[in-house]
Design a protein around this motif. Sequence first.
Motif, mmCIF file in Angstrom:
data_model
loop_
_atom_site.group_PDB
_atom_site.id
_atom_site.type_symbol
_atom_site.label_atom_id
_atom_site.label_comp_id
_atom_site.label_asym_id
_atom_site.label_seq_id
_atom_site.Cartn_x
_atom_site.Cartn_y
_atom_site.Cartn_z
ATOM 1 N N ALA A 165 0.877 -1.167 0.000
ATOM 2 C CA ALA A 165 0.000 0.000 0.000
ATOM 3 C C ALA A 165 0.915 1.217 0.000
ATOM 4 O O ALA A 165 1.663 1.431 0.954
ATOM 5 C CB ALA A 165 -0.913 -0.001 1.223
ATOM 6 N N ILE A 166 0.889 1.976 -1.083
ATOM 7 C CA ILE A 166 1.751 3.138 -1.237
ATOM 8 C C ILE A 166 0.919 4.389 -0.979
ATOM 9 O O ILE A 166 -0.047 4.657 -1.711
ATOM 10 C CB ILE A 166 2.368 3.195 -2.653
ATOM 11 C CG1 ILE A 166 3.158 1.908 -2.931
ATOM 12 C CG2 ILE A 166 3.257 4.421 -2.814
ATOM 13 C CD1 ILE A 166 3.681 1.810 -4.345
ATOM 14 N N VAL A 167 1.269 5.120 0.072
ATOM 15 C CA VAL A 167 0.524 6.320 0.437
ATOM 16 C C VAL A 167 1.391 7.536 0.155
ATOM 17 O O VAL A 167 2.486 7.673 0.710
ATOM 18 C CB VAL A 167 0.105 6.302 1.922
ATOM 19 C CG1 VAL A 167 -0.787 7.502 2.229
ATOM 20 C CG2 VAL A 167 -0.627 5.000 2.262
ATOM 21 N N ASP A 200 4.759 10.208 3.504
ATOM 22 C CA ASP A 200 4.700 9.346 2.322
ATOM 23 C C ASP A 200 5.436 8.047 2.648
ATOM 24 O O ASP A 200 6.627 8.070 2.978
ATOM 25 C CB ASP A 200 5.364 10.020 1.124
ATOM 26 C CG ASP A 200 4.554 11.193 0.593
ATOM 27 O OD1 ASP A 200 3.411 11.377 1.041
ATOM 28 O OD2 ASP A 200 5.082 11.933 -0.261
ATOM 29 N N CYS A 201 4.732 6.927 2.561
ATOM 30 C CA CYS A 201 5.346 5.668 2.985
ATOM 31 C C CYS A 201 4.729 4.488 2.253
ATOM 32 O O CYS A 201 3.729 4.616 1.540
ATOM 33 C CB CYS A 201 5.197 5.482 4.502
ATOM 34 S SG CYS A 201 3.490 5.443 5.061
ATOM 35 N N VAL A 202 5.346 3.337 2.446
ATOM 36 C CA VAL A 202 4.906 2.097 1.815
ATOM 37 C C VAL A 202 4.700 1.046 2.902
ATOM 38 O O VAL A 202 5.613 0.783 3.695
ATOM 39 C CB VAL A 202 5.949 1.596 0.794
ATOM 40 C CG1 VAL A 202 5.483 0.285 0.169
ATOM 41 C CG2 VAL A 202 6.201 2.653 -0.274
ATOM 42 N N PHE A 203 3.508 0.471 2.936
ATOM 43 C CA PHE A 203 3.214 -0.638 3.837
ATOM 44 C C PHE A 203 3.432 -1.939 3.071
ATOM 45 O O PHE A 203 2.983 -2.075 1.925
ATOM 46 C CB PHE A 203 1.774 -0.567 4.342
ATOM 47 C CG PHE A 203 1.472 0.626 5.203
ATOM 48 C CD1 PHE A 203 1.624 0.574 6.581
ATOM 49 C CD2 PHE A 203 1.044 1.822 4.628
ATOM 50 C CE1 PHE A 203 1.360 1.673 7.368
ATOM 51 C CE2 PHE A 203 0.777 2.935 5.407
ATOM 52 C CZ PHE A 203 0.934 2.861 6.789
ATOM 53 N N ASP A 204 4.097 -2.894 3.702
ATOM 54 C CA ASP A 204 4.388 -4.178 3.066
ATOM 55 C C ASP A 204 3.635 -5.266 3.810
ATOM 56 O O ASP A 204 3.626 -5.295 5.053
ATOM 57 C CB ASP A 204 5.892 -4.449 3.123
ATOM 58 C CG ASP A 204 6.342 -5.514 2.136
ATOM 59 O OD1 ASP A 204 5.490 -6.039 1.386
ATOM 60 O OD2 ASP A 204 7.542 -5.826 2.110
ATOM 61 N N PRO A 250 9.680 4.365 4.526
ATOM 62 C CA PRO A 250 9.526 5.690 3.918
ATOM 63 C C PRO A 250 9.603 5.574 2.396
ATOM 64 O O PRO A 250 10.444 4.846 1.849
ATOM 65 C CB PRO A 250 10.701 6.484 4.489
ATOM 66 C CG PRO A 250 10.995 5.821 5.800
ATOM 67 C CD PRO A 250 10.755 4.362 5.554
ATOM 68 N N TYR A 251 8.744 6.310 1.685
ATOM 69 C CA TYR A 251 8.614 6.135 0.239
ATOM 70 C C TYR A 251 9.931 6.340 -0.506
ATOM 71 O O TYR A 251 10.272 5.541 -1.391
ATOM 72 C CB TYR A 251 7.549 7.093 -0.317
ATOM 73 C CG TYR A 251 7.381 6.981 -1.809
ATOM 74 C CD1 TYR A 251 6.726 5.882 -2.371
ATOM 75 C CD2 TYR A 251 7.909 7.948 -2.671
ATOM 76 C CE1 TYR A 251 6.592 5.756 -3.742
ATOM 77 C CE2 TYR A 251 7.774 7.826 -4.039
ATOM 78 C CZ TYR A 251 7.112 6.729 -4.571
ATOM 79 O OH TYR A 251 6.991 6.603 -5.941
ATOM 80 N N LEU A 252 10.671 7.378 -0.188
ATOM 81 C CA LEU A 252 11.910 7.643 -0.912
ATOM 82 C C LEU A 252 12.938 6.537 -0.708
ATOM 83 O O LEU A 252 13.683 6.181 -1.619
ATOM 84 C CB LEU A 252 12.489 8.999 -0.509
ATOM 85 C CG LEU A 252 11.668 10.219 -0.931
ATOM 86 C CD1 LEU A 252 12.334 11.509 -0.465
ATOM 87 C CD2 LEU A 252 11.478 10.255 -2.447
ATOM 88 N N TYR A 253 12.991 5.968 0.502
ATOM 89 C CA TYR A 253 13.878 4.827 0.744
ATOM 90 C C TYR A 253 13.423 3.627 -0.088
ATOM 91 O O TYR A 253 14.248 2.866 -0.627
ATOM 92 C CB TYR A 253 13.868 4.446 2.220
ATOM 93 C CG TYR A 253 14.704 5.328 3.123
ATOM 94 C CD1 TYR A 253 15.947 5.813 2.729
ATOM 95 C CD2 TYR A 253 14.255 5.663 4.403
ATOM 96 C CE1 TYR A 253 16.718 6.600 3.565
ATOM 97 C CE2 TYR A 253 15.024 6.459 5.255
ATOM 98 C CZ TYR A 253 16.248 6.928 4.829
ATOM 99 O OH TYR A 253 17.005 7.705 5.668
#
Length: 437
Positions: A165-167, A200-204, A250-253
């Motif tokens: 899930a990319i927010v 801005d982050c990504v859930f895995d 974190p999205y950029l990472y």
Amino acid sequence: MNLNDFFNDLAANSARTYKIAQLEANRDNATLREVVRLALDPFTQFYIRKIPKYTPNTSGHGASIASMLPALYELRERIVTGNAAIDHLKTVLEALKADDAKVMERIIQKDLKCGVQVSTANTVWTGLIKEYPVMLCSQFEQKLVDKVEFPALVQLKMDGMRFNAIVRGGKVEYRSRNGKEIQLLGNLDDEFIELAGDVDCVFDGELLVVSNGNIMDRQTGNGILNKANKGTITAGEASLVQATVWDIIPYLYFVDGNCPVPYGKRFQSLNSLINKYEPTRVKSVASWEVKNYDDANDLFQELLARGEEGIILKDKRGIWEDKRAKHQIKFKGELECDLEIVAVEEGTGKYAGKLGAVVCRSRPTDGIALTVNVGSGFNDAHRDNLWAIRDQLVGKIVAVKYNMRSKNKAGEESLFLPIFIEVRDDKDVADELKDIK
């Protein structure tokens, strides 16, 4: 150059070498290159998977695909959304020549439908497409376990569909492990947006299908989730989907493919958010802290006895990285791998006119691959349905359960007692031999 005919020709020949040769012969065709990039780039999305009904332009005077590619900007940047986006796409398709409209369909659906994947495109045009980042676990090896620093985490191995899930900017999108969009019809949006807050982050994690409080079996549940991959899931089916998550990056990472924050801290942050907001459809994975390997193995055996699939042992020090991590290790009761279908065989006897077996192969490394005939694990409905679409199966990735690696009569690598589990529409690259234990 008629690109639709070109892709149909590639689809008719299953050999990867043939596809590469044809692409190489046309590598200076800028339109072909851009069509391939738009269709395969996981970070370019159009947020429509189902092609709307439209009237094909058969006048012979329609626009070319090259002239209409800029019209995708409105979809990609979400300048138009919802019904306005559908109307925009319909207008584009009806403006194109009929064959070029079929090429546009391939772009929108993020599938060239000819067996060409990211790795193939990058072989022809080096660096054309950034591969979608994903961190995978390693198969059990004692030497890897010996390097884990205890106390460590043990988490329940889930049996659903891997997803992100990319927010970003208060909006959420869902991707499979190969970067393809998963359409969940807004079912989980509010909870993920609340969990992310202003970051801005990504859930895995994994998606599961739950009915009457019970998780559906893998084939049934993933059959529904595959519809989300194809954009054909219904609102009723989407309402059954829940998420189990185990990481937040974190999205950029994430885009960079490396996050230096230790897993222990990432998982603690994730649990703090879930405990704070108490979402109902997004849950944290079941997790235990163990003091040593014996405790981890005891827990593994206990969970197996309860009917669970297995566990993942995770070193708290582990960073997030776009590779198969050696600090996250699978403990499984049965072995499983993902292989590519290279041929389809008709059955004999009572299975005449139906699927008999699929010939599967691991991803070749230095010309070496494992090949196996998989004829078990299909019920009669599978054999009928898969045989009806046999021309579409070559190039698909399937999950195969097996007892052990073996060698066939010719001394070639194979699998002992292979059993078909499911078609992996969320994956387009097979496992390499080194990852198959």
